[in-house]
Design an enzyme around this catalytic site. Structure first.
Site, PDB file in Angstrom:
ATOM      1  N   MET A   1     -41.113  -9.460  39.911  1.00 16.92           N
ATOM      2  CA  MET A   1     -39.995  -8.912  40.687  1.00 16.92           C
ATOM      3  C   MET A   1     -40.226  -9.185  42.171  1.00 16.92           C
ATOM      4  O   MET A   1     -41.303  -8.897  42.703  1.00 16.92           O
ATOM      5  CB  MET A   1     -39.855  -7.397  40.461  1.00 16.92           C
ATOM      6  CG  MET A   1     -39.371  -6.981  39.078  1.00 16.92           C
ATOM      7  SD  MET A   1     -37.780  -7.677  38.557  1.00 16.92           S
ATOM      8  CE  MET A   1     -36.647  -7.048  39.808  1.00 16.92           C
TER       9      MET A   1
ATOM     10  N   GLY B   1     -28.597  -7.548  45.535  1.00 15.91           N
ATOM     11  CA  GLY B   1     -28.308  -7.654  46.960  1.00 15.91           C
ATOM     12  C   GLY B   1     -29.439  -7.268  47.902  1.00 15.91           C
ATOM     13  O   GLY B   1     -29.206  -7.028  49.078  1.00 15.91           O
TER      14      GLY B   1
ATOM     15  N   MET C   1     -30.321  -1.116  32.576  1.00  9.74           N
ATOM     16  CA  MET C   1     -30.999  -0.044  33.304  1.00  9.74           C
ATOM     17  C   MET C   1     -30.626   1.300  32.689  1.00  9.74           C
ATOM     18  O   MET C   1     -29.453   1.533  32.392  1.00  9.74           O
ATOM     19  CB  MET C   1     -30.533  -0.030  34.764  1.00  9.74           C
ATOM     20  CG  MET C   1     -30.766  -1.326  35.481  1.00  9.74           C
ATOM     21  SD  MET C   1     -30.282  -1.132  37.189  1.00  9.74           S
ATOM     22  CE  MET C   1     -30.534  -2.787  37.773  1.00  9.74           C
TER      23      MET C   1
ATOM     24  N   ASP D   1     -37.062 -12.605  40.281  1.00  7.22           N
ATOM     25  CA  ASP D   1     -35.794 -11.873  40.213  1.00  7.22           C
ATOM     26  C   ASP D   1     -35.674 -10.983  41.441  1.00  7.22           C
ATOM     27  O   ASP D   1     -36.529 -10.130  41.676  1.00  7.22           O
ATOM     28  CB  ASP D   1     -35.809 -11.020  38.930  1.00  7.22           C
ATOM     29  CG  ASP D   1     -34.509 -10.295  38.660  1.00  7.22           C
ATOM     30  OD1 ASP D   1     -33.532 -10.487  39.396  1.00  7.22           O
ATOM     31  OD2 ASP D   1     -34.490  -9.513  37.671  1.00  7.22           O
ATOM     32  N   GLY D   2     -34.595 -11.199  42.198  1.00  7.87           N
ATOM     33  CA  GLY D   2     -34.330 -10.357  43.360  1.00  7.87           C
ATOM     34  C   GLY D   2     -34.329 -11.154  44.649  1.00  7.87           C
ATOM     35  O   GLY D   2     -35.346 -11.730  45.033  1.00  7.87           O
ATOM     36  N   GLY D   3     -33.140 -11.230  45.272  1.00  7.13           N
ATOM     37  CA  GLY D   3     -33.042 -11.891  46.574  1.00  7.13           C
ATOM     38  C   GLY D   3     -33.198 -13.399  46.533  1.00  7.13           C
ATOM     39  O   GLY D   3     -33.534 -14.019  47.545  1.00  7.13           O
TER      40      GLY D   3
ATOM     41  N   GLY E   1     -28.301 -13.295  41.475  1.00 10.05           N
ATOM     42  CA  GLY E   1     -27.046 -12.572  41.275  1.00 10.05           C
ATOM     43  C   GLY E   1     -26.094 -12.755  42.441  1.00 10.05           C
ATOM     44  O   GLY E   1     -25.181 -13.576  42.402  1.00 10.05           O
TER      45      GLY E   1
ATOM     46  N   MET F   1     -34.924  -2.608  32.159  1.00 10.62           N
ATOM     47  CA  MET F   1     -35.568  -1.723  33.141  1.00 10.62           C
ATOM     48  C   MET F   1     -35.404  -0.305  32.604  1.00 10.62           C
ATOM     49  O   MET F   1     -34.507   0.433  33.021  1.00 10.62           O
ATOM     50  CB  MET F   1     -34.898  -1.898  34.505  1.00 10.62           C
ATOM     51  CG  MET F   1     -35.257  -3.215  35.172  1.00 10.62           C
ATOM     52  SD  MET F   1     -34.132  -3.662  36.491  1.00 10.62           S
ATOM     53  CE  MET F   1     -32.903  -4.565  35.569  1.00 10.62           C
TER      54      MET F   1
ATOM     55  N   HIS G   1     -33.389  -8.408  30.485  1.00 12.38           N
ATOM     56  CA  HIS G   1     -34.395  -7.709  31.312  1.00 12.38           C
ATOM     57  C   HIS G   1     -34.134  -6.207  31.195  1.00 12.38           C
ATOM     58  O   HIS G   1     -33.138  -5.712  31.715  1.00 12.38           O
ATOM     59  CB  HIS G   1     -34.223  -8.205  32.764  1.00 12.38           C
ATOM     60  CG  HIS G   1     -35.070  -7.520  33.772  1.00 12.38           C
ATOM     61  ND1 HIS G   1     -34.799  -7.580  35.135  1.00 12.38           N
ATOM     62  CD2 HIS G   1     -36.207  -6.775  33.661  1.00 12.38           C
ATOM     63  CE1 HIS G   1     -35.715  -6.907  35.795  1.00 12.38           C
ATOM     64  NE2 HIS G   1     -36.574  -6.395  34.934  1.00 12.38           N
TER      65      HIS G   1
ATOM     66  N   ASP H   1     -29.214  -7.564  32.818  1.00 12.11           N
ATOM     67  CA  ASP H   1     -30.014  -6.412  33.214  1.00 12.11           C
ATOM     68  C   ASP H   1     -29.552  -5.157  32.501  1.00 12.11           C
ATOM     69  O   ASP H   1     -28.357  -4.848  32.493  1.00 12.11           O
ATOM     70  CB  ASP H   1     -29.875  -6.178  34.720  1.00 12.11           C
ATOM     71  CG  ASP H   1     -30.598  -7.235  35.525  1.00 12.11           C
ATOM     72  OD1 ASP H   1     -31.803  -7.414  35.312  1.00 12.11           O
ATOM     73  OD2 ASP H   1     -29.942  -7.880  36.359  1.00 12.11           O
TER      74      ASP H   1
ATOM     75  N   HIS I   1     -28.921 -14.083  32.707  1.00 12.70           N
ATOM     76  CA  HIS I   1     -29.850 -12.949  32.841  1.00 12.70           C
ATOM     77  C   HIS I   1     -29.061 -11.644  32.757  1.00 12.70           C
ATOM     78  O   HIS I   1     -28.133 -11.411  33.536  1.00 12.70           O
ATOM     79  CB  HIS I   1     -30.564 -13.067  34.192  1.00 12.70           C
ATOM     80  CG  HIS I   1     -31.586 -12.022  34.480  1.00 12.70           C
ATOM     81  ND1 HIS I   1     -32.894 -12.132  34.048  1.00 12.70           N
ATOM     82  CD2 HIS I   1     -31.511 -10.854  35.159  1.00 12.70           C
ATOM     83  CE1 HIS I   1     -33.580 -11.068  34.464  1.00 12.70           C
ATOM     84  NE2 HIS I   1     -32.758 -10.277  35.134  1.00 12.70           N
TER      85      HIS I   1
ATOM     86  N   SER J   1     -27.621 -13.822  37.224  1.00 14.96           N
ATOM     87  CA  SER J   1     -27.755 -12.409  36.859  1.00 14.96           C
ATOM     88  C   SER J   1     -26.398 -11.732  36.954  1.00 14.96           C
ATOM     89  O   SER J   1     -25.776 -11.722  38.013  1.00 14.96           O
ATOM     90  CB  SER J   1     -28.736 -11.724  37.809  1.00 14.96           C
ATOM     91  OG  SER J   1     -28.672 -10.335  37.621  1.00 14.96           O
TER      92      SER J   1
ATOM     93  N   LYS K   1     -31.267  -2.563  41.848  1.00 14.51           N
ATOM     94  CA  LYS K   1     -29.947  -3.007  42.296  1.00 14.51           C
ATOM     95  C   LYS K   1     -30.006  -4.426  42.855  1.00 14.51           C
ATOM     96  O   LYS K   1     -31.076  -4.894  43.285  1.00 14.51           O
ATOM     97  CB  LYS K   1     -29.353  -2.049  43.310  1.00 14.51           C
ATOM     98  CG  LYS K   1     -30.189  -1.779  44.524  1.00 14.51           C
ATOM     99  CD  LYS K   1     -29.420  -0.792  45.417  1.00 14.51           C
ATOM    100  CE  LYS K   1     -29.963  -0.562  46.738  1.00 14.51           C
ATOM    101  NZ  LYS K   1     -30.994  -0.262  47.344  1.00 14.51           N
TER     102      LYS K   1
END
Ligand code: DX5
Ligand code: ZN
Length: 220
Positions: free
Chosen positions: A144, A152, A41, A178-180, A200, A72, A70, A39, A37, A12, A150
């Site tokens: 998600m 991190g 936003m 996606d995320g963490g 990411g 958002m 993706h 993003d 990926h 990402s 965001k």
């Protein structure tokens, strides 16, 4: 028997400097990541604004990876034509960005009509039951594992129950998280049935090649 299905890693590039992404693309490809990926936003559906059509168009010229976009954003239908023309192979929008179920169907159909694969994403607060009616239509479901907005953040493992439910209903649909995502959380995800790992901070805050290799190795 061990699950030996191929895992797809999608680095990402949210928040990564454009020039650094371009410089890292050869390493990303050599490491075996097949997707990238992106993003987008709008500062409305989520608080931050990030990514743009122009940046996406520039980046797309530098690689032959699958473009996993993706969005958002509010009013996702308005983004379909331009992003598909710019090279989005998968275009994933949010269930929560749609006013009603009819709109979800309309956006999925429009993405297909324009020639891309359609992805539907759900936020951690949204019950998985809401998207079950669309499983037969979509190519990908993005579950998600953080609140979108965001990079991190910490992986919310409870969302993997959604992955299991989706796979029990439609085993052949691609499920992405996606995320963490890091080497540890990726294991949990793949064990739950996830096909595509978006990551990411874990990838870009270290040796890109090594980190991608660690993610690809989770089911070995
Ligand atoms: C979050 C974005 C992610 C984000 C992931 O809203 O959709 O793609 O970049 O970043 P990490 O892997 O750092 O959680
Ligand atoms: Zn994303």
């Amino acid at each position: 028997m061990k699950n030996m299905k191929e895992v797809i890693v999608a680095p990402s590039i949210l928040g990564v400097d454009e020039n650094r992404v371009i410089a890292d693309l050869p390493a990303i490809q050599e490491a075996g990541a097949k997707w990238v990926h992106i993003d987008i936003m709008d500062g409305k559906f989520v608080d931050h604004e990030s990514g743009s059509l122009e940046v996406f168009q520039r980046l797309a010229k530098h690689h032959s990876l699958v473009n996993d976009v993706h969005i958002m954003v509010e009013k996702p239908k308005n983004y379909v034509e331009s992003y598909v023309s710019a090279g989005a192979n998968y275009l994933t929008f949010h269930y929560e960005a749609c006013c009603c179920d009819h709109m979800v169907e309309t956006v999925i159909d429009f993405i297909h009509e324009k020639g891309a694969k359609a992805g539907l994403s759900i936020c951690p607060d949204t019950p998985v039951e809401k998207i079950i009616p669309f499983l037969k239509k979509v190519d990908l479901v993005l579950v998600m594992t953080v609140v979108p907005g965001k990079g991190g953040q910490t992986f919310m493992a409870e969302n993997l129950e959604k992955v299991k439910k989706i796979k029990s209903i439609r085993p052949d649909v691609l499920v992405e998280v996606d995320g963490g995502v890091n080497a540890e959380t990726a294991k949990l995800a793949v064990n739950a049935g996830v096909d595509v790992l978006v990551s990411g901070s874990y990838i870009f805050n270290g040796d890109v090649k090594e980190r991608i290799a660690n993610l690809l190795a989770v089911n070995k």
